[in-house]
Structures are given as C-alpha cells and as structure tokens.
Design a protein around this motif. Structure first.
Motif, PDB file in Angstrom:
ATOM      1  N   GLU A  14      65.742  36.304  24.989  1.00 23.17           N
ATOM      2  CA  GLU A  14      66.997  35.865  25.611  1.00 23.17           C
ATOM      3  C   GLU A  14      66.728  34.910  26.765  1.00 23.17           C
ATOM      4  OE1 GLU A  14      70.037  39.608  24.835  1.00 23.17           O
ATOM      5  OE2 GLU A  14      68.732  39.642  26.594  1.00 23.17           O
ATOM      6  N   VAL A  15      65.722  35.228  27.586  1.00 24.50           N
ATOM      7  CA  VAL A  15      65.363  34.356  28.700  1.00 24.50           C
ATOM      8  C   VAL A  15      64.845  33.020  28.171  1.00 24.50           C
ATOM      9  CG1 VAL A  15      63.773  34.036  30.631  1.00 24.50           C
ATOM     10  CG2 VAL A  15      64.903  36.255  30.289  1.00 24.50           C
ATOM     11  N   PHE A  16      64.004  33.088  27.158  1.00 19.74           N
ATOM     12  CA  PHE A  16      63.463  31.870  26.558  1.00 19.74           C
ATOM     13  C   PHE A  16      64.580  30.985  26.013  1.00 19.74           C
ATOM     14  CE2 PHE A  16      62.286  30.059  22.355  1.00 19.74           C
ATOM     15  CZ  PHE A  16      61.462  29.034  22.798  1.00 19.74           C
ATOM     16  N   ARG A  17      65.534  31.572  25.315  1.00 16.79           N
ATOM     17  CA  ARG A  17      66.635  30.789  24.758  1.00 16.79           C
ATOM     18  C   ARG A  17      67.469  30.142  25.867  1.00 16.79           C
ATOM     19  NH1 ARG A  17      71.190  33.237  20.710  1.00 16.79           N
ATOM     20  NH2 ARG A  17      71.562  34.541  22.525  1.00 16.79           N
ATOM     21  N   ALA A  18      67.657  30.856  26.975  1.00 16.72           N
ATOM     22  CA  ALA A  18      68.408  30.294  28.097  1.00 16.72           C
ATOM     23  C   ALA A  18      67.695  29.084  28.693  1.00 16.72           C
ATOM     24  CB  ALA A  18      68.632  31.362  29.169  1.00 16.72           C
ATOM     25  N   VAL A  19      66.366  29.168  28.801  1.00 23.49           N
ATOM     26  CA  VAL A  19      65.600  28.027  29.318  1.00 23.49           C
ATOM     27  C   VAL A  19      65.712  26.845  28.357  1.00 23.49           C
ATOM     28  CG1 VAL A  19      63.318  27.183  29.973  1.00 23.49           C
ATOM     29  CG2 VAL A  19      64.008  29.504  30.596  1.00 23.49           C
ATOM     30  N   CYS A  20      65.641  27.111  27.062  1.00 23.90           N
ATOM     31  CA  CYS A  20      65.791  26.043  26.071  1.00 23.90           C
ATOM     32  C   CYS A  20      67.173  25.396  26.162  1.00 23.90           C
ATOM     33  CB  CYS A  20      65.582  26.590  24.666  1.00 23.90           C
ATOM     34  SG  CYS A  20      63.898  27.110  24.294  1.00 23.90           S
ATOM     35  N   GLU A  21      68.188  26.198  26.379  1.00 20.08           N
ATOM     36  CA  GLU A  21      69.551  25.680  26.445  1.00 20.08           C
ATOM     37  C   GLU A  21      69.775  24.821  27.687  1.00 20.08           C
ATOM     38  OE1 GLU A  21      74.175  27.332  26.672  1.00 20.08           O
ATOM     39  OE2 GLU A  21      72.518  28.710  26.277  1.00 20.08           O
ATOM     40  N   ARG A  27      68.430  26.882  36.398  1.00 20.99           N
ATOM     41  CA  ARG A  27      69.750  27.033  35.784  1.00 20.99           C
ATOM     42  C   ARG A  27      69.770  28.201  34.797  1.00 20.99           C
ATOM     43  NH1 ARG A  27      69.741  21.269  35.807  1.00 20.99           N
ATOM     44  NH2 ARG A  27      69.217  21.166  33.591  1.00 20.99           N
ATOM     45  N   ALA A  28      68.649  28.425  34.097  1.00 22.72           N
ATOM     46  CA  ALA A  28      68.573  29.579  33.209  1.00 22.72           C
ATOM     47  C   ALA A  28      68.648  30.876  34.006  1.00 22.72           C
ATOM     48  CB  ALA A  28      67.280  29.532  32.404  1.00 22.72           C
ATOM     49  N   ALA A  29      67.970  30.900  35.156  1.00 19.52           N
ATOM     50  CA  ALA A  29      68.012  32.087  36.016  1.00 19.52           C
ATOM     51  C   ALA A  29      69.426  32.355  36.499  1.00 19.52           C
ATOM     52  CB  ALA A  29      67.072  31.886  37.207  1.00 19.52           C
TER      53      ALA A  29
END
Length: 307
Positions: A14-21, A27-29
């Motif tokens: 989930e964290v990885f996908r947020a960074v990709c997005e 911003r992912a944090a």
C-alpha cells in the motif's frame, strides 16, 4: 519462489503504491497519514526483500525502475483480488459491500452521482471511487485495467469490450442571453460559422463527436478557441467569447435560469450515447457486476429520471 518475497506485507504494498501514485515520499506520507521516515523505511525494506532498487532520482524527480513497474502490476492484482475477496465474503453474508471503481468521461460527470445514488438506494453499503477525465485518458486506463467500469461515449473500436448504450447524450448549440442569434425561430447550422466556436482540448470525447458532426455537415468555423474543460467552455459562452456545442446535461442549470440559450439549429441536437463498458477478458467484482446489471435492467427508468 524466493522466500524473501513471502515476507512482503500488504502494508508495504500500500505504501509502495502510494509512492508510485504521487511520485513523492512526502506526498505519499501525507496521503497515508504517515511520517516521511516511515514511508522511506517501508520502501527500503521492500527493496531489500526484492534485491533491487525501486526508485531513481533523475533531475530531482522520482522515477520508477523496471523492478518497480513489475511490482506495481503485481501489487494492483493482489490488492484487487483482496478487495474482491472482501466483496464476496460480504455477499455470502447477505449484503453487497465494497467500493465501485468507476471512471467517467468529463461530459458524464453531471449524471454519474445520480446514477450511483439510484444504485446505492438498493445497496447502501457500497461506496464509490470516481475518476473523471477525458476520452484519451479513459482509453489509457482501460488498457491498464485501472477501473471496474467505464462510462464514456463512442467506445474505441480497436479494443475487445463488453458494453451497452446507457443514456442519451444530446449535444446542443448554446449562446449567451441576448446573443444576435437568440431571436431566430430556426437557424441553419451554417449561420453559426461567423461566430467563434469554443471547443475542448484534444483527447476530449465531446470534441471528437463535435468535429465529426461538423465535418459531416461540411461546416467550418473561421474562428475558434480551445478550452480545457466543459466548465471553461460554459463560462466562456457566458462571458461572450463565442458559441459552443455542449452536452445539454452540462448546461441544464444555465438553460433553466436563462443565462444561456439553446439555439434552434437545424440538425441539432445530435445525439451520442454514454456507454457503460469494461474489457471483455475482465472478471468483474461482485459490486461491479451488480452495478452493471442494475444499469442494464433500469436503463429505461434511468433515462426518464435523468432526461
């Protein structure tokens, strides 16, 4: 399979996908209500398990490595399957539950909330995640299998799709109140040629439909102005910048208040249909399947309610 891969957690994905997005750790944090060091730690642990870097900094911008591209594709599949499992378990308990991932063409965004509200009246535990964009982006999302269902006009002919026409999309000519053409009882389409035409950006489904219609009618506007949204077109007409051919649904309020006028042009409105569709090889989630069937069964009622 390498044992390291079995130690990957869904939280890391989930964290990885947020960074990709977001292409940004900070911003992912923020999106995940985490600290930036926590996000960095999760990505570092993932990279150690994979044995390859996931992101590169080039010109102060974050870029996905080939390993990240491969992981992202798998990540989307795993999280989608987990969501489908949750929906199916809810269905077994007697209540349809989950999130409908729906993508809609810009011209359909005025109708989509009403469409979903009619469905949610029967299934109150279902929520909606709606993405609104233009036709070109929708086709890209279809190719990437990003959404459960897509609502758009003129489905691409070079893709294997399941679809049906859901609602009419009448395109009308609009002018501001007091326009020189506003008192005419009937107008040929060519009468509009002497005024600037406000059009959408390339990639817009409405623009594509309008250009095809004008070409068929052999009408050519001498002046034009390109605007990036239906709202900008509408405001441009209100400001007196020119005329526009717009979905009637998009200007219903302004037509009702008299701020805009629908010109009585021969051959208008011309109609296209919004179609509900998905890739033919796609297996729909229980929520998506229920929504698709609901729209098929209630199509005539929906047309009357949303006309």
């Amino acid at each position: 399979m390498r044992k390291e891969l079995t130690r990957i957690t869904f939280r890391q994905l989930e964290v990885f996908r947020a960074v990709c997005e977001h292409l940004s750790y900070s911003r992912a944090a923020e999106a995940m209500a985490l600290t930036q060091p926590a996000v960095s730690l999760q990505i570092k642990q993932l990279e150690e398990l994979l044995g390859q870097p996931l992101f590169d900094y080039v010109g102060k911008k974050l870029h996905l490595t080939p390993a990240a591209e491969a992981l992202l594709a798998t990540c989307e599949q795993l999280l989608s399957q987990l969501q489908a499992l949750d929906m199916r378990l809810s269905t077994l308990q007697g209540a349809l539950q989950g999130t409908l991932q729906l993508a809609a063409e810009s011209s359909a965004k005025y109708l989509t909330p009403h469409l979903f509200a009619a469905f949610r009246a029967q299934h109150p535990k279902v929520s909606l995640s709606l993405t609104v964009t233009n036709r070109a982006q929708l086709i890209r999302r279809l190719g990437d299998n990003r959404d459960d269902l897509t609502l758009m006009s003129q489905p691409p002919q070079d893709m294997a799709l399941e679809f049906f026409p859901l609602l009419d999309n009448p395109i009308v000519a609009v002018a501001p109140a007091g326009h020189p053409l506003s008192h005419a009882a009937q107008l040929p389409l060519s009468a509009l040629e002497n005024y600037p035409l406000l059009s959408r950006e390339p990639g817009s489904g409405t623009r594509k439909a309008v250009e095809e219609f004008l070409q068929q009618q052999r009408v050519h506007f001498k002046q034009g102005m390109e605007l990036m949204s239906l709202e900008a077109q509408r405001e441009g007409v209100l400001a007196g910048l020119g005329l526009a051919l717009l979905p009637r649904h998009a200007v219903r309020g302004e037509l009702g208040s008299g701020q805009l006028l629908e010109l009585p042009v021969e051959g208008l409105p011309f109609k296209r249909s919004w179609c509900l569709l998905y890739p033919r090889q796609k297996r729909l989630s229980p929520v998506a399947e229920a929504f698709y069937r609901f729209c098929q069964q209630e199509r005539l009622n929906l047309q009357r309610q949303l006309a």
